[in-house]
Design a protein around this motif. Sequence first.
Motif, PDB file in Angstrom:
ATOM      1  N   SER A 217     -40.864  13.408 -37.368  1.00 51.26           N
ATOM      2  CA  SER A 217     -40.985  12.508 -36.410  1.00 51.26           C
ATOM      3  C   SER A 217     -40.812  11.516 -37.211  1.00 51.26           C
ATOM      4  O   SER A 217     -40.470  10.350 -37.824  1.00 51.26           O
ATOM      5  CB  SER A 217     -42.597  12.330 -36.554  1.00 51.26           C
ATOM      6  OG  SER A 217     -42.341  11.387 -35.193  1.00 51.26           O
ATOM      7  N   ASP A 218     -40.058  10.570 -35.355  1.00 48.28           N
ATOM      8  CA  ASP A 218     -39.554   9.148 -35.683  1.00 48.28           C
ATOM      9  C   ASP A 218     -41.015   8.108 -35.900  1.00 48.28           C
ATOM     10  O   ASP A 218     -41.864   8.542 -35.045  1.00 48.28           O
ATOM     11  CB  ASP A 218     -38.834   8.375 -34.897  1.00 48.28           C
ATOM     12  CG  ASP A 218     -37.748   7.037 -35.019  1.00 48.28           C
ATOM     13  OD1 ASP A 218     -38.221   6.523 -36.087  1.00 48.28           O
ATOM     14  OD2 ASP A 218     -37.594   6.602 -33.842  1.00 48.28           O
TER      15      ASP A 218
ATOM     16  N   VAL B 192     -39.022  17.849 -34.182  1.00 49.51           N
ATOM     17  CA  VAL B 192     -38.463  16.787 -34.229  1.00 49.51           C
ATOM     18  C   VAL B 192     -39.036  16.137 -33.119  1.00 49.51           C
ATOM     19  O   VAL B 192     -38.510  16.735 -31.663  1.00 49.51           O
ATOM     20  CB  VAL B 192     -37.105  16.480 -34.558  1.00 49.51           C
ATOM     21  CG1 VAL B 192     -36.328  15.340 -34.464  1.00 49.51           C
ATOM     22  CG2 VAL B 192     -36.125  18.618 -35.721  1.00 49.51           C
ATOM     23  N   ILE B 193     -39.007  14.677 -33.775  1.00 45.84           N
ATOM     24  CA  ILE B 193     -39.641  13.702 -32.526  1.00 45.84           C
ATOM     25  C   ILE B 193     -39.448  13.173 -32.462  1.00 45.84           C
ATOM     26  O   ILE B 193     -39.082  12.263 -33.804  1.00 45.84           O
ATOM     27  CB  ILE B 193     -41.101  13.838 -32.531  1.00 45.84           C
ATOM     28  CG1 ILE B 193     -42.187  15.659 -32.563  1.00 45.84           C
ATOM     29  CG2 ILE B 193     -41.687  12.559 -31.198  1.00 45.84           C
ATOM     30  CD1 ILE B 193     -44.059  15.462 -32.406  1.00 45.84           C
ATOM     31  N   ASP B 194     -38.510  11.825 -32.099  1.00 48.55           N
ATOM     32  CA  ASP B 194     -37.715  10.752 -31.537  1.00 48.55           C
ATOM     33  C   ASP B 194     -37.931  10.907 -30.474  1.00 48.55           C
ATOM     34  O   ASP B 194     -36.957  11.287 -29.391  1.00 48.55           O
ATOM     35  CB  ASP B 194     -36.137  11.176 -32.145  1.00 48.55           C
ATOM     36  CG  ASP B 194     -35.787   9.614 -33.307  1.00 48.55           C
ATOM     37  OD1 ASP B 194     -35.487   8.960 -32.205  1.00 48.55           O
ATOM     38  OD2 ASP B 194     -35.696   9.592 -33.905  1.00 48.55           O
ATOM     39  N   ASP B 195     -37.243   9.370 -30.387  1.00 44.18           N
ATOM     40  CA  ASP B 195     -37.330   8.824 -28.974  1.00 44.18           C
ATOM     41  C   ASP B 195     -36.230   8.534 -28.932  1.00 44.18           C
ATOM     42  O   ASP B 195     -35.183   7.843 -27.142  1.00 44.18           O
ATOM     43  CB  ASP B 195     -38.047   7.485 -28.471  1.00 44.18           C
ATOM     44  CG  ASP B 195     -37.558   6.452 -29.663  1.00 44.18           C
ATOM     45  OD1 ASP B 195     -37.255   6.922 -30.673  1.00 44.18           O
ATOM     46  OD2 ASP B 195     -38.784   5.459 -29.757  1.00 44.18           O
TER      47      ASP B 195
ATOM     48  N   ARG C 184     -30.786  18.169 -33.641  1.00 46.05           N
ATOM     49  CA  ARG C 184     -30.894  19.887 -33.418  1.00 46.05           C
ATOM     50  C   ARG C 184     -29.337  20.482 -34.314  1.00 46.05           C
ATOM     51  O   ARG C 184     -29.285  21.461 -34.514  1.00 46.05           O
ATOM     52  CB  ARG C 184     -30.169  19.508 -31.984  1.00 46.05           C
ATOM     53  CG  ARG C 184     -30.639  21.205 -31.444  1.00 46.05           C
ATOM     54  CD  ARG C 184     -30.467  20.669 -30.188  1.00 46.05           C
ATOM     55  NE  ARG C 184     -31.600  19.733 -29.340  1.00 46.05           N
ATOM     56  CZ  ARG C 184     -32.388  20.866 -28.776  1.00 46.05           C
ATOM     57  NH1 ARG C 184     -32.961  22.458 -29.192  1.00 46.05           N
ATOM     58  NH2 ARG C 184     -34.088  20.136 -28.375  1.00 46.05           N
TER      59      ARG C 184
ATOM     60  N   ALA D 291     -36.801  19.861 -30.032  1.00 47.05           N
ATOM     61  CA  ALA D 291     -37.207  18.866 -29.552  1.00 47.05           C
ATOM     62  C   ALA D 291     -37.840  18.013 -28.688  1.00 47.05           C
ATOM     63  O   ALA D 291     -37.827  18.701 -28.133  1.00 47.05           O
ATOM     64  CB  ALA D 291     -35.360  17.922 -29.548  1.00 47.05           C
TER      65      ALA D 291
ATOM     66  N   LEU E 242     -32.175  12.607 -31.410  1.00 45.07           N
ATOM     67  CA  LEU E 242     -31.936  14.538 -31.020  1.00 45.07           C
ATOM     68  C   LEU E 242     -31.188  15.322 -31.710  1.00 45.07           C
ATOM     69  O   LEU E 242     -30.716  16.128 -32.006  1.00 45.07           O
ATOM     70  CB  LEU E 242     -32.890  14.162 -30.396  1.00 45.07           C
ATOM     71  CG  LEU E 242     -34.654  14.221 -30.262  1.00 45.07           C
ATOM     72  CD1 LEU E 242     -34.941  14.047 -28.818  1.00 45.07           C
ATOM     73  CD2 LEU E 242     -35.091  14.306 -30.833  1.00 45.07           C
ATOM     74  N   GLU E 243     -30.121  14.946 -30.849  1.00 45.50           N
ATOM     75  CA  GLU E 243     -29.239  16.027 -30.377  1.00 45.50           C
ATOM     76  C   GLU E 243     -28.065  16.038 -31.947  1.00 45.50           C
ATOM     77  O   GLU E 243     -27.637  17.096 -32.327  1.00 45.50           O
ATOM     78  CB  GLU E 243     -27.923  14.998 -29.335  1.00 45.50           C
ATOM     79  CG  GLU E 243     -28.711  15.348 -27.867  1.00 45.50           C
ATOM     80  CD  GLU E 243     -27.345  14.267 -27.160  1.00 45.50           C
ATOM     81  OE1 GLU E 243     -26.158  14.391 -27.913  1.00 45.50           O
ATOM     82  OE2 GLU E 243     -27.896  15.106 -26.053  1.00 45.50           O
TER      83      GLU E 243
ATOM     84  N   GLU F 283     -39.023  14.117 -27.176  1.00 51.57           N
ATOM     85  CA  GLU F 283     -38.769  12.404 -26.740  1.00 51.57           C
ATOM     86  C   GLU F 283     -40.177  11.920 -27.031  1.00 51.57           C
ATOM     87  O   GLU F 283     -40.429  10.687 -27.916  1.00 51.57           O
ATOM     88  CB  GLU F 283     -38.245  12.321 -25.684  1.00 51.57           C
ATOM     89  CG  GLU F 283     -36.654  12.355 -25.281  1.00 51.57           C
ATOM     90  CD  GLU F 283     -36.262  11.391 -24.577  1.00 51.57           C
ATOM     91  OE1 GLU F 283     -36.880  10.689 -24.133  1.00 51.57           O
ATOM     92  OE2 GLU F 283     -34.858  13.050 -24.047  1.00 51.57           O
TER      93      GLU F 283
END
Length: 555
Positions: A460-461, A413-416, A425, A437, A421-422, A439
Motif C-alpha cells: 500500500s501507498d 496493491v493499494i495506491d491512488d 499489475r 488492485a 497501479l497499472e 485505489e
Amino acid sequence: MSLREKHSIHRDTPPLSRMPLLREWALRVLLPLLLAVSIAFGLLLFAATRLHPQGIAGMSGTLWQAGLLLVAALALTAALGWRIAMRLVRPISELTAAVECLGRGEQVHLDVLPGEVLGRLQRGVNEASQALADAHNRMHSELGRTSIELADKNAKLEAASQSRARFLAAASHDLRQPLYALTLFSSALRTGETDPDKLARVLRIEECVTSLDQLFSELLDLSRLEAGAMQAVHADVALDDVFDEVSRNFRMLAESRGLRLIVRKTDAWVRCDRTMLARILNNLVSNALRYTDDGGVLVGVRHQHDGKVRVDVWDTGCGIAPEHQERVFEAFYRVNGDGDTGKSSSERGRGLGLGLATVRKLAELAGCRIDLASRPQRGTRVSVLVEAGVPAAHSSNDAFDLPLDISGLRVLVIDDEISILEGLRALLEEWGCDIRAAENEAEALQQVAHWPTPPDLVISDLRLREGRSGMDALRALARHYGQDPQQPGFARLLVTGETRPDRIGEIAASRIPVLFKPVSPQRLREAMLASVFAASVMREGQTQEQTSARIRSNA
C-alpha cells in the motif's frame, strides 16, 4: 558605551581634599615667601651694621618695625595666595569630576563661569557631553530599528523554512510518483523480452530513468540537509549488509558500461546512521562509475590504528587535478572530463555536481570524515572514516536463504495513482502473482471479498486520497478478517515518497516494512519475499503458542 542619567555639577561641589592642597601651597608659595623675607631681613641687618655707627643696638626699634612690616606683608601675601588658589582649584576640580563622568559614559552639565580660559573649558565639556548624549540617542534608535528589522527577517526566514519543508515533502511524494510508474513499466517491458533490439531500447529507458532518479535524489537530499530535515540515528551497523545493498544497486549499471564493480566482503561493524552511511556509499560509487570509462570500481575496508574503520571507494577513472580537489565538494561544482574520452562527456553531463556535496553534508551530520586522494589519468580514492561498532549477535534467521520465486503469491496493491497501479499489475503478473488492485480502502475491501482467506501480501501507498493513509487500509483489512490490526497474519509493505520526520516516525512506530519511491524491481522483489517470510515465521510462532496454551488448558 551606555550613557547614564545626566549629572549637573555646581559650584558647591566639594573641591579636592584640603590637606594635599595645603601641603602643596605651603611648599610652593609659603616656603619661598618665608625664605625671601628672611633673606631681606638678613640684608637689612647687614646694611645697618655697616652704615650706622652704633650698630644693631642703635637701630633695634627701627629693625623690629621693619620686621613686623615684613611679617605682615608675608601674612597678607599668603592669605591672598590661598584665596587665589582656592578660586582656581574649585572649577578645576569640577572639570576633573566632569571628565571622569564623561569617561564613564555619563552626561554632565557645568555652570559656566566668567573668564576666558575656564569658561571655554567648561563650555567645551558641556558641548562634548551633549554630543555624546545625541550620539547615544541616535545609536539607541538605530539599535531599536535594527532589532525590529532582524525580528522581521527572522520571522520571514522561519516562514520560508517552513514553506521549503512543505515543498520538499510534496516534492518527495508527488514528483516521485511518475518516476516510480516509469520504473515499473520499464521493468515489465523487459521481463520476458527476447528481441535484442527491443531489449536494448528498454535497457536504455531504464538507464535514463535511473539517471533521472539519481539527479532528483541528489537535489532533494541536499535541500533536505540544508533545511535540517534529516537527523542522524546512530546504531551498530554491519558493513557487509550495506555493501550488499550498494552492490545490488550498481552491479547491473557497471556491467552495462563494461566496468567491474568489486565489493569486498567484510566482518567489520561501525557505529553510524545506517541510512546516511548507505547514501554516502551509494553516492560515492555512483560518482566513481560516472567518471570511469575503463577498469572499474573497488569498495573495501581498512582498520585504522586509532580504532576507526576506513571505507575506501577506488576507481580507475580520469582523476581530479589538485586545484579541483577541494572544490569538488561544493554544490553544483563540476570538473570537465574532456581530456579523457569523447564518449564520457555526455555520460558525465547528466550530473548536477551535487553528489559529493551531499556526501560531505551527510558525513558531517553522521559524524564521519571524508578524505580524498586523486591523480589525474590514474584514478581517485575517497575514504570514509567511521567509528568502529560492536558486533551484534547473529539472528537465527540468518541461516535461511529466501527463495527468489514469488509466483503464486496473492498480492493486494493499494495506491491512488492509476499509473502506479497499472505498472505494479503488469510487473507482478509477469512475476506470476495473483494480483488485486484498489485505489482506496473501500475498493480494497471489495477486491478481497472473493478471497476467503487473507492475501499473502498487501502493498500500500502511505498517502491516499481524502486524508486516509495506507496504515488505515491495513488495519481495516485486518479487522475484515478478524485479526489483530497491530499484528495481522498477512504480510504488509508500505511504499512512500514521504520525507517529513513526523510521518517517518509514525511509520517506524508501526513496525511495518517501508520502501521509499522510486523502488527498483529488484528491491521490490526482495522486500516482498522478506515480508512474506517474516509473516510466515510470525504465524508459526503464534500457532505454537496457541497449541501450547491448549495443551496446558487440557492438562
